[in-house]
Write a protein that holds these residues in place. Structure first.
Motif, PDB file in Angstrom:
ATOM      1  N   LYS A  45     -13.171 -82.891 -62.817  1.00 18.57           N
ATOM      2  CA  LYS A  45     -13.450 -84.017 -61.904  1.00 18.57           C
ATOM      3  C   LYS A  45     -12.392 -84.352 -61.013  1.00 18.57           C
ATOM      4  CE  LYS A  45     -17.095 -86.231 -64.362  1.00 18.57           C
ATOM      5  NZ  LYS A  45     -17.685 -87.399 -64.882  1.00 18.57           N
ATOM      6  N   SER A  46     -11.146 -83.850 -61.248  1.00 17.96           N
ATOM      7  CA  SER A  46     -10.044 -84.269 -60.194  1.00 17.96           C
ATOM      8  C   SER A  46     -10.014 -83.248 -59.296  1.00 17.96           C
ATOM      9  CB  SER A  46      -8.756 -84.382 -60.846  1.00 17.96           C
ATOM     10  OG  SER A  46      -8.418 -82.937 -61.454  1.00 17.96           O
ATOM     11  N   LEU A  47     -10.689 -82.099 -59.426  1.00 18.02           N
ATOM     12  CA  LEU A  47     -10.692 -81.160 -58.513  1.00 18.02           C
ATOM     13  C   LEU A  47     -11.971 -81.353 -57.441  1.00 18.02           C
ATOM     14  CD1 LEU A  47      -8.812 -78.893 -57.475  1.00 18.02           C
ATOM     15  CD2 LEU A  47     -10.391 -77.136 -59.067  1.00 18.02           C
ATOM     16  N   HIS A  48     -12.918 -81.909 -57.791  1.00 17.77           N
ATOM     17  CA  HIS A  48     -14.127 -82.190 -57.030  1.00 17.77           C
ATOM     18  C   HIS A  48     -14.038 -82.748 -55.724  1.00 17.77           C
ATOM     19  CE1 HIS A  48     -16.775 -82.139 -60.902  1.00 17.77           C
ATOM     20  NE2 HIS A  48     -16.040 -81.205 -60.801  1.00 17.77           N
TER      21      HIS A  48
ATOM     22  N   LEU B  38      -6.186 -80.231 -69.370  1.00 17.28           N
ATOM     23  CA  LEU B  38      -7.130 -80.829 -68.228  1.00 17.28           C
ATOM     24  C   LEU B  38      -8.375 -80.025 -68.259  1.00 17.28           C
ATOM     25  CD1 LEU B  38      -4.810 -81.238 -65.210  1.00 17.28           C
ATOM     26  CD2 LEU B  38      -5.607 -82.726 -66.779  1.00 17.28           C
TER      27      LEU B  38
ATOM     28  N   HIS C 228     -11.399 -82.464 -53.509  1.00 16.37           N
ATOM     29  CA  HIS C 228     -10.748 -81.392 -52.934  1.00 16.37           C
ATOM     30  C   HIS C 228     -11.830 -80.412 -52.639  1.00 16.37           C
ATOM     31  CE1 HIS C 228      -6.757 -83.141 -53.569  1.00 16.37           C
ATOM     32  NE2 HIS C 228      -7.079 -83.361 -54.921  1.00 16.37           N
TER      33      HIS C 228
ATOM     34  N   GLU D  86      -3.929 -78.279 -55.863  1.00 15.02           N
ATOM     35  CA  GLU D  86      -4.759 -79.073 -57.016  1.00 15.02           C
ATOM     36  C   GLU D  86      -5.327 -78.244 -58.057  1.00 15.02           C
ATOM     37  OE1 GLU D  86      -5.413 -82.318 -59.258  1.00 15.02           O
ATOM     38  OE2 GLU D  86      -4.249 -82.217 -57.346  1.00 15.02           O
TER      39      GLU D  86
ATOM     40  N   LYS E 249      -2.526 -76.885 -60.195  1.00 11.64           N
ATOM     41  CA  LYS E 249      -2.169 -78.007 -61.211  1.00 11.64           C
ATOM     42  C   LYS E 249      -2.986 -77.701 -62.214  1.00 11.64           C
ATOM     43  CE  LYS E 249       0.017 -81.318 -57.824  1.00 11.64           C
ATOM     44  NZ  LYS E 249      -0.441 -82.647 -57.412  1.00 11.64           N
ATOM     45  N   VAL E 250      -4.128 -77.623 -62.269  1.00 14.23           N
ATOM     46  CA  VAL E 250      -5.309 -77.630 -63.114  1.00 14.23           C
ATOM     47  C   VAL E 250      -4.960 -76.249 -64.247  1.00 14.23           C
ATOM     48  CG1 VAL E 250      -7.770 -77.219 -63.706  1.00 14.23           C
ATOM     49  CG2 VAL E 250      -6.906 -79.084 -62.115  1.00 14.23           C
TER      50      VAL E 250
END
Length: 180
Positions: free
Chosen positions: A118-121, A180, A123, A170, A173-174
């Motif tokens: 979800k942290s990429l959504h 993650l 972006h 990002e 990083k993932v």
């Protein structure tokens, strides 16, 4: 000759009328051996189960990473296709190519949403919003195509490229972090 010293001493003595012979010593030693074998088998079983669980976790992480890598790659290809359509629009002023490229980009973004995290959504969504801003600017109904001022075009292009670069950072990083 006795394996266990206390068995040797006990074999020589009678206790309460019970004759503790050499046969009893062998029986006790065999019982201890059997218990040791059962304990070793249980430890081996537990270690084997743990190894299988660890291997399953490693394979799942690898599968998830590969799925994410493929989704990210498709998104990047779609983003590149959109920037190429932008460049072509500058010469032929056909919004059709830009529209198709935007549709491909939105479809690729769905893959990002499915593969996560979800942290990429946000972006990926930022890239889509920048691309939509370009499409809304180039898609002008009517016969006359209005030129876009150079400074505005540069800003629209920069917004798409900056959003794409933020996505790449990002995504790296993932992919570098298997948890993650």
């Amino acid at each position: 000759m006795y394996i266990i010293p206390f068995v040797a001493q006990a074999a020589e003595k009678k206790k309460d009328g019970f004759d503790f012979t050499e046969a009893w010593g062998v029986t006790i030693a065999s019982g201890v051996t059997v218990l040791g074998m059962i304990l070793a088998a249980w430890i081996a079983y537990r270690a084997g189960r743990r190894q299988v669980a660890d291997q399953g976790l490693i394979e799942h992480r690898h599968w998830r990473r590969q799925n994410r890598l493929e989704a990210y790659k498709q998104f990047m290809v779609a983003t590149d296709g959109f920037t190429e359509a932008m460049d072509k629009w500058r010469t032929n002023h056909s919004a059709t190519n830009v529209g198709r490229a935007l549709e491909a980009l939105i479809a690729a973004e769905a893959g990002i949403r499915l593969s996560g995290p979800k942290s990429l959504h946000p972006h990926a969504e930022h890239v889509i919003q920048a691309a939509k801003a370009v499409y809304l600017r180039v898609r002008r109904p009517g016969i006359i195509v209005l030129p876009i001022p150079a400074q505005q075009w540069v800003q629209l292009s920069r917004d798409v490229i900056d959003a794409q670069n933020a996505f790449v950072v990002e995504a790296a990083k993932v992919l570098d972090n298997p948890d993650l």
